[in-house]
Design a protein around this motif. Structure first.
Motif, mmCIF file in Angstrom:
data_model
loop_
_atom_site.group_PDB
_atom_site.id
_atom_site.type_symbol
_atom_site.label_atom_id
_atom_site.label_comp_id
_atom_site.label_asym_id
_atom_site.label_seq_id
_atom_site.Cartn_x
_atom_site.Cartn_y
_atom_site.Cartn_z
ATOM 1 N N ASN A 1 0.830 -1.209 0.000
ATOM 2 C CA ASN A 1 0.000 0.000 0.000
ATOM 3 C C ASN A 1 0.868 1.265 0.000
ATOM 4 O O ASN A 1 0.523 2.261 0.628
ATOM 5 N N GLY A 2 2.031 1.213 -0.666
ATOM 6 C CA GLY A 2 2.913 2.370 -0.774
ATOM 7 C C GLY A 2 3.768 2.668 0.432
ATOM 8 O O GLY A 2 4.441 3.690 0.484
ATOM 9 N N LYS A 3 3.784 1.765 1.427
ATOM 10 C CA LYS A 3 4.572 1.989 2.647
ATOM 11 C C LYS A 3 5.504 0.809 2.898
ATOM 12 O O LYS A 3 5.142 -0.326 2.653
ATOM 13 N N PRO A 4 6.712 1.061 3.427
ATOM 14 C CA PRO A 4 7.620 -0.043 3.752
ATOM 15 C C PRO A 4 6.934 -1.044 4.683
ATOM 16 O O PRO A 4 6.250 -0.649 5.632
ATOM 17 N N PHE A 5 7.120 -2.335 4.402
ATOM 18 C CA PHE A 5 6.465 -3.367 5.195
ATOM 19 C C PHE A 5 7.446 -4.400 5.731
ATOM 20 O O PHE A 5 7.462 -4.674 6.915
ATOM 21 N N ALA A 6 8.252 -5.001 4.856
ATOM 22 C CA ALA A 6 9.126 -6.099 5.283
ATOM 23 C C ALA A 6 10.411 -6.098 4.473
ATOM 24 O O ALA A 6 10.468 -5.558 3.368
ATOM 25 N N SER A 7 11.426 -6.754 5.035
ATOM 26 C CA SER A 7 12.676 -6.949 4.308
ATOM 27 C C SER A 7 13.222 -8.321 4.670
ATOM 28 O O SER A 7 12.857 -8.908 5.682
ATOM 29 N N ALA B 1 7.346 -4.648 14.211
ATOM 30 C CA ALA B 1 6.048 -4.444 14.866
ATOM 31 C C ALA B 1 5.383 -3.146 14.433
ATOM 32 O O ALA B 1 4.182 -3.114 14.159
ATOM 33 N N PHE B 2 6.129 -2.049 14.358
ATOM 34 C CA PHE B 2 5.531 -0.772 13.990
ATOM 35 C C PHE B 2 5.028 -0.769 12.561
ATOM 36 O O PHE B 2 3.995 -0.181 12.263
ATOM 37 N N ALA B 3 5.728 -1.449 11.663
ATOM 38 C CA ALA B 3 5.266 -1.548 10.278
ATOM 39 C C ALA B 3 3.967 -2.341 10.208
ATOM 40 O O ALA B 3 3.055 -2.005 9.454
ATOM 41 N N ALA B 4 3.855 -3.399 11.009
ATOM 42 C CA ALA B 4 2.632 -4.212 11.027
ATOM 43 C C ALA B 4 1.445 -3.400 11.533
ATOM 44 O O ALA B 4 0.354 -3.463 10.953
ATOM 45 N N VAL B 5 1.646 -2.609 12.582
ATOM 46 C CA VAL B 5 0.561 -1.781 13.119
ATOM 47 C C VAL B 5 0.158 -0.722 12.099
ATOM 48 O O VAL B 5 -1.029 -0.513 11.831
ATOM 49 N N ARG B 6 1.134 -0.069 11.486
ATOM 50 C CA ARG B 6 0.854 0.958 10.485
ATOM 51 C C ARG B 6 0.062 0.378 9.320
ATOM 52 O O ARG B 6 -0.909 0.949 8.851
ATOM 53 N N GLN B 7 0.459 -0.814 8.878
ATOM 54 C CA GLN B 7 -0.251 -1.450 7.763
ATOM 55 C C GLN B 7 -1.657 -1.873 8.174
ATOM 56 O O GLN B 7 -2.596 -1.741 7.405
ATOM 57 N N ALA B 8 -1.808 -2.394 9.379
ATOM 58 C CA ALA B 8 -3.133 -2.827 9.845
ATOM 59 C C ALA B 8 -4.109 -1.667 9.834
ATOM 60 O O ALA B 8 -5.270 -1.821 9.431
ATOM 61 N N LEU B 9 -3.657 -0.501 10.229
ATOM 62 C CA LEU B 9 -4.521 0.674 10.232
ATOM 63 C C LEU B 9 -4.866 1.109 8.815
ATOM 64 O O LEU B 9 -5.980 1.550 8.551
ATOM 65 N N GLY B 10 -3.930 0.966 7.894
ATOM 66 C CA GLY B 10 -4.157 1.399 6.520
ATOM 67 C C GLY B 10 -4.857 0.379 5.644
ATOM 68 O O GLY B 10 -5.312 0.706 4.557
ATOM 69 N N LEU B 11 -4.974 -0.870 6.096
ATOM 70 C CA LEU B 11 -5.548 -1.922 5.257
ATOM 71 C C LEU B 11 -7.026 -2.178 5.511
ATOM 72 O O LEU B 11 -7.624 -3.018 4.863
ATOM 73 N N ALA B 12 -7.632 -1.447 6.413
ATOM 74 C CA ALA B 12 -9.028 -1.699 6.768
ATOM 75 C C ALA B 12 -9.950 -1.621 5.559
ATOM 76 O O ALA B 12 -10.854 -2.444 5.409
ATOM 77 N N ASP B 13 -9.726 -0.669 4.665
ATOM 78 C CA ASP B 13 -10.623 -0.510 3.528
ATOM 79 C C ASP B 13 -10.386 -1.524 2.414
ATOM 80 O O ASP B 13 -11.214 -1.642 1.515
ATOM 81 N N ILE B 14 -9.289 -2.286 2.429
ATOM 82 C CA ILE B 14 -9.090 -3.304 1.396
ATOM 83 C C ILE B 14 -9.239 -4.715 1.954
ATOM 84 O O ILE B 14 -8.998 -5.680 1.261
ATOM 85 N N ALA B 15 -9.693 -4.820 3.184
ATOM 86 C CA ALA B 15 -9.841 -6.135 3.813
ATOM 87 C C ALA B 15 -10.908 -6.981 3.118
ATOM 88 O O ALA B 15 -10.856 -8.199 3.171
ATOM 89 N N GLN B 16 -11.872 -6.337 2.464
ATOM 90 C CA GLN B 16 -12.932 -7.088 1.784
ATOM 91 C C GLN B 16 -12.370 -7.985 0.686
ATOM 92 O O GLN B 16 -12.741 -9.139 0.562
ATOM 93 N N SER B 17 -11.487 -7.461 -0.145
ATOM 94 C CA SER B 17 -10.942 -8.237 -1.259
ATOM 95 C C SER B 17 -9.811 -9.159 -0.812
ATOM 96 O O SER B 17 -9.533 -10.156 -1.469
ATOM 97 N N GLN C 1 -6.806 -8.439 -0.969
ATOM 98 C CA GLN C 1 -5.634 -8.142 -1.786
ATOM 99 C C GLN C 1 -5.131 -6.737 -1.480
ATOM 100 O O GLN C 1 -5.908 -5.832 -1.205
ATOM 101 N N VAL C 2 -3.833 -6.586 -1.555
ATOM 102 C CA VAL C 2 -3.193 -5.311 -1.258
ATOM 103 C C VAL C 2 -2.149 -5.038 -2.349
ATOM 104 O O VAL C 2 -1.469 -5.949 -2.800
#
Length: 144
Positions: free
Chosen positions: A62-68, A93-109, A111-112
């Protein structure tokens, strides 16, 4: 979702290697980190084998750093062949929390949008960089 490994392939008269995301599976986490096993399919459309001795990747969701992740896996992609390379990814952990907050609107499909960049080390041409982007389904995100 073909990933192009463009480095010196053109200089040697060969085609660039292609890398596709073949899968992503959960691994046991450590502390507050999440871990995944990323599987990459590396295809060699050339008449000579390509050797490698390590890989490093960075994954954005979703345009944000997630994992390496990095792996010292080595091997050879045969001529006109392919191989699957596994890379363990760490999600801070902080990347996971940030992504969880930003992924709420795509949880239906489930896919990210993702962007993957990395490098494959070794071989005759040295380090080869690659990038890819597309849609990814993370384990546990698929809609019911």
């Amino acid at each position: 979702m073909t990933l192009t490994l463009g480095a010196c392939a053109g200089l040697l008269g060969g085609d660039a290697l292609r890398v596709n995301v073949a899968g992503i599976e959960p691994l046991a986490g450590e502390g507050l980190e999440m871990r995944f096993n990323l599987k990459l399919r590396v295809q060699n459309p050339n008449d000579s084998a390509v050797s490698f001795n390590g890989i490093a990747v960075e994954l954005e969701l979703n345009g944000k750093p997630f994992a390496s992740g990095v792996s010292d896996e080595s091997g050879t992609v045969p001529r006109f062949g392919e191989t699957v390379v596994s890379v363990p990814l760490t999600v801070p952990a902080f990347a996971a929390v940030r992504q969880a907050l930003g992924l709420a609107d795509i949880a239906q499909s489930g896919q990210v949008p993702y962007r993957l960049q990395g490098k494959l080390a070794g071989g005759l041409t040295g380090t080869t960089r690659f990038t890819d982007q597309g849609m990814l389904t993370l384990p546990g995100m698929a809609s019911q």
